[in-house]
Write an enzyme that holds these catalytic residues in place. Structure first.
Site, PDB file in Angstrom:
ATOM      1  CE  LYS A 155       0.736  16.683   1.083  1.00  0.00           C
ATOM      2  NZ  LYS A 155       1.355  15.380   0.755  1.00  0.00           N
ATOM      3  CB  THR A 201       4.546   5.539  -2.108  1.00  0.00           C
ATOM      4  OG1 THR A 201       3.838   6.087  -0.989  1.00  0.00           O
ATOM      5  CG2 THR A 201       4.555   4.028  -1.994  1.00  0.00           C
ATOM      6  N   GLY A 205      -0.195   6.919  -2.377  1.00  0.00           N
ATOM      7  CA  GLY A 205       0.454   5.616  -2.276  1.00  0.00           C
ATOM      8  C   GLY A 205      -0.012   4.581  -3.267  1.00  0.00           C
ATOM      9  CB  ALA A 253      -1.056  12.078  -3.601  1.00  0.00           C
TER      10      ALA A 253
END
Lengths: 65, 259, 259, 65, 259, 259, 65, 65
Positions: free
Chosen positions: B98, B209, B159, B186
């Site tokens: 990644k 997260t 996050g 994300a």
């Protein structure tokens, strides 16, 4: 001689990276290594000489996102 | 529709999960197992010869029997990212990477210039690159030219849990690269965000997260897996057309006259 | 959290499904069975002594072994709705009634005045009223005073598939009536809408067109069931806090120095 | 006499609603009935007289949202 | 706050207007005059020695007495854009250039790679470059490094009228480059979009289609000018804080007791 | 289009302003004068025979030479509201009354039942009622039946500054009551909200907190006035059609070949 | 000789770009010129020879967004 | 006698509302009045008797939204 191991100064006597890892407690540990910012594959550690002031990075698997 | 492949790999479960920030390794393992996640992201960090924290972590991951996708998180330069990728390939024994080349620390958005350059170097070197990118179609095109077979546009800052900040951009990207496996990576905070991404036609979502920081991470992982599956199924099943006005669902014909 | 009851009835599956507009009865049955739906809405229409279409439909529904919630769809007056409710109670053998008193035909929104009046009459008469209402908190209060134990605010106009048009109103209603079972009824078009409603803390969703008019109704029903479950689980698991800015998921500490 | 059955004019000879349903083909059918807009429960059909011009609604279960 | 300068140029009216697609030159002139626009964009196209259409247009623009900002619209390569810029500088007698390097024709989004390269070449050559770019902060940084003193992120695809598709991105850009003049260029469809952009702290808006294709272009130009001024004033005046719940505007204290 | 009348009254300036919460009476007066507001809302509160605060305020308002619209703010019952309206009519010497019958204190939303009843009583008694209501079309219809000639649906909770929480509802209301003067009352926080309301075809906006609590109330009042005018003009001028994809504003025809 | 003027084939006799423009009806016209894709400033047209097959672009101000 | 003026107990001697206002400092003040929750128009104050325990509301123009 003095090397920078993962950012910390260490004293170590070794002719090459393999010996250094041995001396620095990394026997039987799954890690990847870099010398002065360059990746050193596992099978090239023994033929990779180190010298005073070298920066050694020893990395292992860790949590990641 | 022929099933989507990710570098030749099939994934029945289209939720990809990060392994960081969990209350404990046991909870992470529980979240992965119970949600049926098939691929997790991992990273490389400095190992102490004494504590050897990484060894235990790595053993735990291997015991999960899932695919691992190492990242280059935190790398801000091409050189860092490329070197990290090489070290990851040796340690994790996988060509998959990644690729993150971070350009700015408030948003953690990619440096698309460094990203394309690093992607080219790594694909030339035999890596299977999963680039963390934006919705920029031109950048996407260059990543494909560089040899990437998967693209991972962000939904929102890493996050942040904001969800899909640029639905138009994501829709345009899907339309423009109909044959490319696309992963929203994300920024997702809730299962409905994951469902929405899949309803747009995306092939997978990657998050960390939102699960790790949930009150009950394992339950949240299952929720995301279900929502991801739901969004994927909805896209394939063919949703109804949205209407401006109401239309009775119960037939009007045959209604009684009771006045 | 103690499990929510709907007039004393537990529902493991919080997707409630309408039975109209399906390509065929077989597809409807398939959608209900495969999605594990436990409660469906039905209506009353004129029966011909010759064709007896209703008899076959009713047999099919009974064979599904699900709870039935008869509606008063299309009723525009209190009298119509009340009479229809009585006829439904006899035919379907249930006290449950989805009370619709339609006030306007473009949006099919409820006539909240007639709704409250009819709700009072029916609850006094022993019915368990599931009122189709708006996000109006005062109307909601009067419906509860009238004896309703469940409230069903609309998400968007019936059959429009627009999703949640007034998230603020829905959030306020949830906050204001923490102990009341709340169902988002009508207007949902995609599984992500159902997940979002449940993430807001709603206890169930009721829809029809989005499933019946999907390319593959059974697959869409399953998708909605999964998304509903996902949103419910997320609400219970405790979502992360949304952040304005990015926060690295992969720990920065211990990052290698590779420049 | 003439009644309005579900909106359509029909000819039927019957003294009460029960007989009317019988005559109008609703034997053994699960339906609810209303006479001139008022609900007539099943067990009251026999005692509910009908007369010329009455509007009878006979409803059965149907698809609904 | 010291007044914002655009390459040393003050602009009292922060609405920048395109000159294309108007029903007639007279209507364009009327729109510019009555809205008090101070700067308009223009382009270069092939001139026939016989018809000489461009001469009349150019005379009309000069009569308006406004600043001109030539564009490189339609250029897909660095070379095209740079050559066009040079030709524009000679004809229009200005160093100002709205730099467009188009990367994709469905969205008309910029090729950020070519954009940065062309920007560097042109600023080195003495141009004052107004780059049409995205919300990408890294690209923005490179444009500033290249010598650009103004940035023009898109609001939505050119001519789409969708408004601000990525409010988060625009907000992040404003926060990140507090001292740089920022112009939202392209995609605006309604005055409220312009007001919103200015309320986010942007320094100007540039649009064309929303005015030119309005039923009454001059009236719409005035509307955009007013909305732009309103948004700018609101940003400077300091807006109220948004609240989750209601707060009486009329004081409760002293209310009569009339029950 | 024939100009809209509010109970036979023309209003050139479609921003209606509340008079509460300003840092000082002087600042309020300044805001009203400089924004050109023609109508302001006021209330009744207990007067002390000693301080006589109300007298000075009332003198100041009269000196402004604007129309006054007294409100029944804070009234929770029909009786309170009706009595307050009568007292207001005597003191302010106007038949106009902004009718508020508050039903709930967290959102300050109207009690639509009490609202309709009070509206009927007051219109029968010769008042010109401006009802603060919701987007409920049925309630709206009853208010019109009661004799109201203006409707004022809320945008968001009073004093919240959230903007237009239910755009669908506002749009439906405008479409449904094409000939009725409609005012968005309460909840606006930024000029772009006011512009958006007018772009939807609303005839005026009424707000207070967003101006009174701004850093510079007078400047904010002007900003809202400009934005309101802009939105109104845009609605009348006829906006462009929104497009899914980009469309070049600069003509492609005649573009040079420079490769 | 034949030149490509704004994409169209044209016959023109001229030693340089300035003469060509003259011959091609561009006297007293405000235009910018490019020869074979390269910008030719106004004051260099006279010293810029043209030859058979050259592509000449002659551009003028036009509407733009 | 004791009255409740705008919620506060007050001592006042007056036969009607007009006198009470006079006595309570409201001369030449623009106010609207209510007695025990009922609006009393200006021109009816003089004919509106008050008695011990009455609640008088005296309201004046004030800021409002």
């Amino acid at each position: 001689m003095r090397v920078l191991l993962n950012g910390d100064e260490q004293q170590v006597e070794a002719a090459n990276l393999a010996e250094a890892l041995e001396a620095l407690n990394y026997r039987d540990v799954i890690v990847a290594t870099a010398l002065n910012g360059e990746f050193v594959p596992h099978d090239r550690r023994a033929e990779t000489p180190i010298q005073d002031g070298d920066a050694i990075e020893v990395l292992a698997p860790m949590q990641g996102g | 529709m022929t099933e989507r492949q990710f570098y030749g790999q099939s994934l029945a479960n289209r939720l990809l999960l990060g392994t960081a920030q969990y209350p404990s390794p046991a909870i992470l393992a529980d979240a992965v197992r119970r949600s049926g996640v098939e691929m997790v992201t991992v990273s490389l960090r400095r190992e102490s010869g004494v504590e050897r924290a990484g060894q235990a972590f790595w053993q735990m991951i291997r015991d999960l029997g899932v695919l691992v996708l190492p990242n280059t998180a935190g790398c801000h330069t091409v050189k860092e990212a490329v070197t990290t990728a090489h070290m990851a390939r040796e340690v994790f024994g996988t060509k998959s990477i990644k690729l993150e080349v971070i350009g700015e620390d408030d948003t953690l958005q990619p440096d698309v210039f460094g990203l394309v350059e690093a992607a080219r170097i790594l694909t030339d070197d035999g890596f299977e690159v999963w680039p963390y990118t934006t919705q920029d179609l031109i950048v996407a095109g260059k990543l494909l030219d560089a040899g990437c077979e998967v693209l991972m546009p962000w939904g929102a800052p890493i996050g942040s849990g904001q969800g899909l900040n640029d639905v138009f951009g994501l829709r345009a990207m899907r339309a423009h690269f109909a044959d490319v496996p696309l992963v929203v990576d994300a920024g997702l905070g809730l299962p409905s965000h994951a469902a929405q991404a899949m309803e747009l036609g995306y092939d997978a979502v990657l998050l960390n997260t939102a699960v790790a920081k949930a009150g009950d991470p394992a339950a949240m992982a299952i929720a995301f897996a279900n929502a991801t599956r739901a969004g994927q199924a909805a896209y394939q099943a063919g949703p109804m057309e949205v209407r401006d006005m109401a239309e009775p669902s119960t037939p009007v014909m045959g209604k009684a006259f009771l006045l």
